[in-house]
Design a protein around this motif. Structure first.
Motif, short mmCIF file in Angstrom:
data_model
loop_
_atom_site.label_atom_id
_atom_site.label_comp_id
_atom_site.label_asym_id
_atom_site.label_seq_id
_atom_site.Cartn_x
_atom_site.Cartn_y
_atom_site.Cartn_z
N PHE A 256 0.83 -1.21 0.00
CA PHE A 256 0.00 0.00 0.00
C PHE A 256 0.86 1.25 0.00
O PHE A 256 0.60 2.21 -0.75
N LEU A 257 1.89 1.28 0.84
CA LEU A 257 2.76 2.45 0.91
C LEU A 257 3.54 2.66 -0.38
O LEU A 257 3.74 3.80 -0.82
N VAL A 258 3.99 1.55 -0.99
CA VAL A 258 4.72 1.67 -2.27
C VAL A 258 3.83 2.30 -3.34
O VAL A 258 4.24 3.24 -4.05
N LEU A 259 2.60 1.82 -3.47
CA LEU A 259 1.68 2.35 -4.48
C LEU A 259 1.31 3.79 -4.19
O LEU A 259 1.22 4.62 -5.11
N LEU A 260 1.10 4.11 -2.91
CA LEU A 260 0.73 5.48 -2.55
C LEU A 260 1.86 6.46 -2.83
O LEU A 260 1.63 7.55 -3.38
N MET A 261 3.07 6.10 -2.47
CA MET A 261 4.21 6.99 -2.69
C MET A 261 4.45 7.20 -4.18
O MET A 261 4.78 8.32 -4.61
N ASP A 262 4.30 6.16 -4.97
CA ASP A 262 4.47 6.29 -6.41
C ASP A 262 3.37 7.18 -7.01
O ASP A 262 3.63 8.01 -7.88
N LEU A 263 2.14 7.00 -6.52
CA LEU A 263 1.03 7.83 -7.01
C LEU A 263 1.24 9.29 -6.65
O LEU A 263 1.00 10.18 -7.48
N LEU A 264 1.68 9.57 -5.43
CA LEU A 264 1.90 10.95 -5.00
C LEU A 264 3.01 11.59 -5.82
O LEU A 264 2.91 12.76 -6.22
#
Length: 568
Positions: A256-264
């Motif tokens: 979840f954190l990997v996807l969120l950081m990439d999206l941001l």
């Protein structure tokens, strides 16, 4: 007489060379070809085309001539080499400057372009910044005159009110930022964690913390514990057998954190910049920093709920008090309360220390998880604000790119929220298992999977209501917040496309949009069926398989599918 004539001619020739040398040196600043601002009445497009053709700001050769005209590639490379460049300009943005259209340039990009034409000289850069800003205003006025001829004219009162409201909002943004700047800003500190240059730094910290807790559970002998209640079969209540503590923190939350950081990062560095460039240069939008600062209260509220209440108070009421009183009460017995009934495995002080460490870790990871959803809301609000500025744009040139950015943003939000729902499912699985009479959670799931095929020992009917598992209630409220994030983003993005009258978008992206909404609905239904309907694991397995496929499928493939539909 002939000698005097030759001497006079030689003086004139030398004087001419000195004049040419002096003139040529005046056109060179810092080793680059300098063209002084002419204060003309040209628009930005005309002025930029002329300067690019002349090679203003290009390196010069030995004779003082510029090294050819500018191209989109060379000017983008030159801007990226400027000291202090923050990476806001890409090749696509520079190509728009070269195109013959009515699109202007943002104020921030004028600053970098002025550094190029001013040959990195402070005084010359300042003059070119004024010249480019004036030319950009003339282009905006020209565009407005065209729109007035093709659209109904707005009343003067309404126009003045909009302009005044925009300037008031901008002034308020500046004042608020100055007032809050001196205080500790939890929102910016938290966003800095997600905005790390390494997308694996924060997920690795979470993963390492989970591994540390697992190793401690081994040393305390609570990693695998078979507990036999007074009236019931043996039950596995070990720490490593609880999916809400193992699978969640070892796999789902780091992903979840990997996807969120990439999206941001994509939103701040690429998509937001492109949408801002498509807008009118005079559009007064809210900056990302101000939007983040304005949401500071939400970050503090999340910190209070997750760390103080959900972790601190929950640990005190459901673990510390029962352990001190040596009475589990109505709470289900698991690895955290086994010291009450099995002191030979772990002592009460050790159980208190370990559970406090686990809940402290859980509190801060829960804070990261829910502030991640606040970031998703902020990206959605930022998107809506920028899209509102495009309502007055009549050009259809950027519609395909706007569609692509919109879908990529929504797809990123879907991935993050789908993983969030998966976490709530793991929490409810553990809670429902503790209320059953099965030996371990694997046997429990296998028995339920076979119940529709002749196994009548349905686990859905084996509920010991005398025990309370707080994870069921906590997971329900988490589910509401997560699904609310997804639903709000889905509705707002589709609503903005309706306002922009992009009817073709519905036909191009309806398939992936329906798949995302349908998958989210399946996950929510799976959550409510856990422990209620015999055979719920079959429905759950299908939902998880579909979710896993969508998480691993690149978003670019959806865009490719939409392009195929467009071509046919």
């Amino acid at each position: 007489m002939c000698y005097n004539f030759l001497l006079t001619h030689d003086k004139i020739r030398k004087g001419t060379k000195r004049y040419e040398k002096k003139t040529r040196s005046a056109l060179i600043k810092n080793g680059k070809y300098f063209v002084a601002p002419q204060q003309s009445s040209d628009t930005f497009k005309v002025l930029f085309a002329r300067l690019a053709a002349e090679g203003a700001g290009r390196p010069v050769d030995r004779q003082g001539f510029p090294d050819g005209p500018w191209t989109p590639e060379t000017i983008a490379e030159a801007i990226s080499a400027i000291d202090g460049y923050d990476g806001d300009i890409d090749l696509r943005t520079v190509q728009i400057w070269f195109q013959d259209n009515d699109n202007g340039i943002s104020t921030n990009n004028i600053r970098w372009l002025a550094r190029i034409f001013g040959c990195n000289d402070p005084d010359a850069t300042s003059l070119w910044q004024v010249e480019l800003s004036a030319a950009n205003r003339r282009l905006a006025e020209k565009r407005k005159r065209k729109k007035v001829g093709n659209r109904p004219r707005l009343g003067s009162t309404e126009t003045v009110q909009k302009i005044e409201a925009g300037y008031t909002r901008a002034r308020a943004s500046a004042v608020t930022a100055q007032e809050i700047n001196w205080r500790f800003n939890l929102a910016k500190k938290t966003e800095a964690l997600f905005d790390s240059q390494s997308s694996m730094a924060l997920p690795l910290v979470v993963f390492t913390g989970a591994c540390t807790l697992a190793l401690i559970s081994f040393t305390l002998n609570v990693h695998s514990v078979v507990f036999t209640p007074e009236n019931g079969p043996p039950r596995q209540v070990g720490f490593l057998w609880a999916p809400n503590w193992t699978i969640t923190f070892l796999a789902v939350l780091p992903l979840f954190l990997v996807l969120l950081m990439d999206l941001l990062r994509c939103w701040k560095e690429e998509w937001r910049t492109r949408l801002a460039d498509f807008n009118d240069p005079e559009f007064l939008g809210v900056s990302w920093e101000h939007r983040l600062t304005a949401a500071s209260y939400a970050f503090w509220a999340t910190f209070f709920v997750t760390v103080i209440v959900a972790s601190g108070y929950n640990w005190t009421a459901t673990h510390l008090t029962p352990l001190l009183e040596s009475d589990p009460g109505n709470w289900a017995v698991d690895w955290s309360r086994i010291a009450i009934l099995r002191p030979d495995l772990i002592s009460v002080p050790s159980a208190i220390a370990f559970t406090s460490l686990v809940f402290l870790y859980n509190g801060f990871t829960a804070y990261l998880f829910f502030t991640g959803h606040i970031i998703l809301h902020l990206m959605k609000d930022d998107y809506v604000s920028l899209m509102k500025g495009l309502e007055a744009q009549s050009s259809e040139e950027f519609i395909p790119e706007i569609e692509n950015i919109s879908f990529l943003l929504m797809n990123g939000i879907f991935r993050c929220t789908a993983l969030g729902v998966l976490i709530t499912i793991l929490m409810k699985l553990q809670s429902s298992f503790l209320q059953s009479n099965s030996t371990n959670i694997i046997d429990w799931l296998v028995a339920d999977f076979g119940s529709p095929f002749g196994n009548h020992d349905s686990i859905a009917k084996e509920s010991t209501l005398s025990r309370i598992a707080p994870g069921s209630f906590y997971s329900f409220f988490c589910l509401l917040a997560i699904v609310g994030t997804f639903a709000n983003a889905s509705i707002k993005i589709r609503w903005m496309f309706a306002r922009l009258h992009l009817a073709e978008w519905h036909n191009r992206l309806i398939a992936p949009w329906v798949v995302m909404n349908g998958t989210m609905a399946l996950l929510v239904i799976s959550y409510f069926l856990i422990g209620v309907l015999p055979g719920f694991t079959i429905f759950l397995a299908f939902s998880l398989a579909l979710t896993g496929y969508l998480l691993t499928k690149p978003a670019s493939m959806w865009s490719r599918d939409s392009r195929k539909e467009r071509s046919t």
